[in-house]
Design an enzyme around this catalytic site. Structure first.
Site, PDB file in Angstrom:
ATOM      1  N   LYS A 173      52.296  43.902  32.695  1.00  0.00           N
ATOM      2  CA  LYS A 173      51.269  44.957  32.515  1.00  0.00           C
ATOM      3  C   LYS A 173      51.031  43.880  34.097  1.00  0.00           C
ATOM      4  CE  LYS A 173      46.339  44.091  33.556  1.00  0.00           C
ATOM      5  NZ  LYS A 173      45.984  44.806  34.225  1.00  0.00           N
ATOM      6  N   GLU A 248      50.339  32.651  40.964  1.00  0.00           N
ATOM      7  CA  GLU A 248      50.635  32.849  43.097  1.00  0.00           C
ATOM      8  C   GLU A 248      49.309  33.785  43.781  1.00  0.00           C
ATOM      9  OE1 GLU A 248      53.073  31.878  44.372  1.00  0.00           O
ATOM     10  OE2 GLU A 248      55.172  31.525  43.203  1.00  0.00           O
ATOM     11  N   CYS A 282      49.143  39.655  50.573  1.00  0.00           N
ATOM     12  CA  CYS A 282      48.370  37.740  50.764  1.00  0.00           C
ATOM     13  C   CYS A 282      49.297  37.221  51.688  1.00  0.00           C
ATOM     14  CB  CYS A 282      48.922  37.420  48.742  1.00  0.00           C
ATOM     15  SG  CYS A 282      51.076  37.450  48.777  1.00  0.00           S
ATOM     16  N   GLU A 396      38.999  34.453  51.632  1.00  0.00           N
ATOM     17  CA  GLU A 396      39.767  34.925  51.354  1.00  0.00           C
ATOM     18  C   GLU A 396      39.599  36.748  51.519  1.00  0.00           C
ATOM     19  OE1 GLU A 396      42.404  35.797  47.974  1.00  0.00           O
ATOM     20  OE2 GLU A 396      44.128  36.470  49.188  1.00  0.00           O
TER      21      GLU A 396
END
Ligand code: NDP
Length: 493
Positions: A173, A248, A282, A396
């Site tokens: 997906k 991850e 990232c 973040e």
């Protein structure tokens, strides 16, 4: 309007519900295509197709799998320009970036794992004088691959290629926010002759289609890249079902600059490591620590270089900063800039939404009448005067927002760098070899770049520590993840 389709059992099909979600062009803010709003019924159909394909695919000679994956790689390369444009329209990133980074990397991912399939080997252990043990590495079966929106085809293929190379069948997906290149890719898989059911792509919401993949009892492993909160949820769901997990997750990466660095190279690379892809990588360094003797000089030069970046039409070759991926993400990034101000941060550059709505969108193929750049643009933003432990420096943001801060000693900067919950990557700039090794050894991150950034060798282990995830992608590590080891012990007669 184009309706994206799922890819199940080798065919492009509608979602069972026949419901669709809007797909936005971030540069114009307009809906430009529709995405299947798939649910557990579509996922179940994909799993059934994958189970059916598995016996043949897993037993196929590695050379044959290699040939098919190489054909897929060649087709992505053939369509590089078309795919780069599609990625840019879907994601808001500059087409030049998609053309030089995203799509070439998807080509390499397939090439790399096509060849890895024929070089993968397992071990043998002699129990001296008594027996020989050998390890079989058998493909897990049907596995799930779920990827995010920031590097859509790049990260999607980074998971799918090793899974297929290892002999697994896949239910994948892409992010519902950036589904287009995964859809175009499914057509290339058909053209390449990938047998039906070996790869199935189900589009839709994470909380519906994604969750159905995670909880499906026949899916043996989940390879996931995305946010830490989603990773936590997946880990909770998958653990009692004993699924293998590769996660991850997020990052808040330090960029540590010593006064003895190669200054010009550091400066050019730091602009890139801060603002590439609108800061939505990232691995971007969002906390910049600069040794005090060069702090003021760095500040002046960095502001000057970043001010020269051109914000604009993602399809224009001269654009450096495109649109942010979605309205929600734009609001999130702007809210962090407000938080930084509340926390006492001084905005040295940027800090605002950019209104480009007087400019026309440069895509001649657009179906939208007189498209305008009314989408989601933010100025690259540099902030100083914030303590290392405030929320702006701990959470973040995942946007074109960096903080800069001076430091005096190695100990001090290590304590700043390691103070966050994340541990994905870090960058250190110094010409002092001993210090470089010392820092690399003590920094808490899965990847350390010395005097460079985003220099990737696909054989190396890729992943984070702490709340940035678990497991490693890359190299043979990924093939090991998608296989189960079985030890066979044969006694000498
Ligand atoms: P999300 O976690 O929101 O989504 C990632 C993927 O998971 C999407 O396909 C999403 O679908 C899907 N998803 C969401 N909820 C669920 C669920 N309950 N079950 C299964 N799947 C679900 O991340 P973003 O897409 O916002 O990506 C940004 C994040 O990814 C950042 O934190 C970034 O650091 C991280 N990232 C990490 C990388 C790494 O290598 N460590 C590399 C790149 C990004 P949908 O989008 O349709 O909701």
């Amino acid at each position: 309007m184009l309706k994206i389709e799922n890819y199940i059992g080798g065919n492009l099909v509608k979602p069972v519900s026949d419901n669709y979600l809007d797909n936005f062009n971030p540069a114009t803010g307009e809906v430009y295509s529709l995405i299947p709003d798939s649910d557990e019924r579509d996922v179940q159909a994909a799993v059934e197709a994958a189970k059916k394909a598995f016996p043949v695919w897993s037993k196929m000679p590695a050379e044959t799998r290699h040939d098919i994956l190489m054909r897929i790689s060649a087709l992505i390369e053939r369509d590089l320009d078309f795919l780069a444009e599609a990625e840019s329209i879907d994601n808001g990133k500059p087409k030049t970036l998609a053309k030089t980074v995203d799509i070439p990397r998807a080509v390499s991912n397939f090439k790399f794992y096509a060849t890895a399939a024929i070089h993968f080997a397992s071990e043998a252990h002699e129990t001296t004088g008594q027996a020989i043990n050998y390890t079989l590495r058998q493909p897990l079966g049907v596995v799930g691959c779920i990827s995010p929106w920031n590097l859509p085809l790049y990260l999607f293929s980074w998971k799918i290629a090793p899974a297929l190379a290892a002999g697994c069948c896949v239910v994948a997906k892409p992010s519902e926010i950036t589904p287009m290149t995964a859809y175009l890719f499914s057509k290339l898989c058909i053209e390449a002759g990938l047998p039906g059911g070996v790869l199935n792509i189900v589009h839709g919401l994470g909380t519906r289609a994604g969750a159905a993949i995670v909880t499906n009892k026949d899916i043996k492993a989940i390879s996931f890249t995305g946010g830490t909160a989603t990773g936590e949820w997946i880990a909770r769901e998958a653990a009692p079902k004993f699924k293998k997990l590769s996660l991850e997750l997020g990052g808040k990466n330090p960029n540590i600059i010593f006064a003895d660095c190669n200054y010009e190279e550091m400066l050019t690379t730091t602009v890139r490591s801060s603002f590439s892809n609108q800061g939505q990588i990232c691995l971007c360094g969002s906390r910049i620590f600069v040794e005090r003797p060069i702090y003021e000089k760095f500040k002046t030069d960095f502001i000057e270089k970043v001010s020269a970046l051109k914000i604009g039409d993602p399809l224009d070759d001269s654009t450096n900063i495109g649109a942010v991926v979605s309205r929600q993400h734009l609001e999130k990034v702007l809210s962090y800039i407000e938080l930084a101000k509340e926390e006492g941060g001084k905005i040295l550059l940027g800090g605002n939404r950019v209104d480009l709505s007087d400019n026309s969108y440069n895509n001649p193929k657009s179906k939208i009448q007189n498209p305008k750049l009314s989408g989601w643009f933010i100025e690259p933003t540099i902030i100083e005067n914030l303590p290392f432990d405030c929320r702006t420096n701990q959470e973040e943001i995942f946007g074109a927002v960096v903080t800069i801060q001076p430091f005096d000693t190695e100990e001090e900067v290590l304590s700043y760098a390691n103070s966050v919950r994340y541990g994905l990557s870090s960058t250190v700039w110094t010409e002092n070899l001993s210090r470089a090794h010392r820092m690399a050894e003590r920094i808490e991150s899965g990847i350390v770049w010395i005097n460079c950034w985003l220099l990737r060798d696909l054989r190396t282990p890729f992943g984070g520590i702490k709340d940035s995830g678990m497991g490693r992608e890359g190299g043979f590590e990924a093939l090991r993840f998608f296989t189960e080891e079985k030890n066979v012990c044969v006694k000498f007669s």
